[in-house]
Design an enzyme around this catalytic site. Sequence first.
Site, PDB file in Angstrom:
ATOM      1  N   GLU A  42       0.844  -1.188   0.000  1.00  0.00           N
ATOM      2  CA  GLU A  42       0.000   0.000   0.000  1.00  0.00           C
ATOM      3  C   GLU A  42       0.891   1.253   0.000  1.00  0.00           C
ATOM      4  OE1 GLU A  42      -3.787   1.620   2.657  1.00  0.00           O
ATOM      5  OE2 GLU A  42      -2.197   0.471   3.634  1.00  0.00           O
ATOM      6  N   LYS A 114     -10.543   0.211  -1.410  1.00  0.00           N
ATOM      7  CA  LYS A 114     -10.545  -0.203  -0.010  1.00  0.00           C
ATOM      8  C   LYS A 114     -11.886   0.095   0.654  1.00  0.00           C
ATOM      9  CE  LYS A 114      -7.634   0.483   4.134  1.00  0.00           C
ATOM     10  NZ  LYS A 114      -6.539   1.324   4.670  1.00  0.00           N
ATOM     11  N   CYS A 159      -4.853  -3.688   3.648  1.00  0.00           N
ATOM     12  CA  CYS A 159      -4.468  -3.268   4.991  1.00  0.00           C
ATOM     13  C   CYS A 159      -5.570  -3.451   6.047  1.00  0.00           C
ATOM     14  CB  CYS A 159      -3.952  -1.824   4.951  1.00  0.00           C
ATOM     15  SG  CYS A 159      -2.954  -1.345   6.384  1.00  0.00           S
TER      16      CYS A 159
END
Length: 272
Positions: A42, A114, A159
């Site tokens: 990321e 995300k 993440c």
Amino acid sequence: MKVRVGLVQLRSDRDVERNLATCRKLAADAASDGAGWILFPENAPFLGADKDKVPIAESLDGPLVGEFASIAKKHGVWVSVAGLPEKCDADPNKTYNTQVLIDPQGVTQAVYRKIHLFDAQVDDHIKYKESDSVAPGDELVTHVMDINGVKLKVGLSICYDLRFPELYRRLRAEGVDVVTVPSAFTLQTGRDHWHPLLRARAIENQVYVLAPDQYGLHFGTRSSYGHTCVYDPWGHMQACAPDRECVVTADVDLGYLASVRQRMPVESHRRL
């Protein structure tokens, strides 16, 4: 049937050109070690405060994606990279935190935005609120990759998604073999949570988990945990990076994956 993957660990900062130069160098290292798929963490091209991404946000046909498409074409490999600051048409004061999956011809084949945004106070002095400048995605994304004749179904995540097991359960129900977790996992949370969460997602879903991470001090107090790693579907760690910018390689073995699922057919035992 095996596929070699190369996971890049970076210490990105606000210097886009330096970051991209490091990406190109480590991609060459991964390709020379036989990787057919190279994964970046990321925020690979830029790691500053989330609000700093808004002025540099671009569309998916912009120069940042183009840089990683060039890497894919140069080495004839698949490439994935996350944390790309994609323009949000619905709100010009925000970006998406986007992962793209690029084929060896340099064509983007999958795009994941995300879903879960990192709003947390990790200790008494450090607080994050990603939602102030990032818009959440709302779509589950999978893709069937053909890597040198081996078909691999991948599910994409980023993440903080790692803390939401229902996302990975849904990906498993879609039949994925591998999940990606490109991250800039904070030092404070990573020390206690990174490996347990990655291993749990691998074991409970019987998938390979590929987790390229940022490491080290980026700016101010912003530090990432590192420990870029690969977990297999039994929960064994196949590779883990030392504390430096580097690449680690591992093999995704579909024969072993099938064996684990056959010996313990968890998915067919689900009742809820």
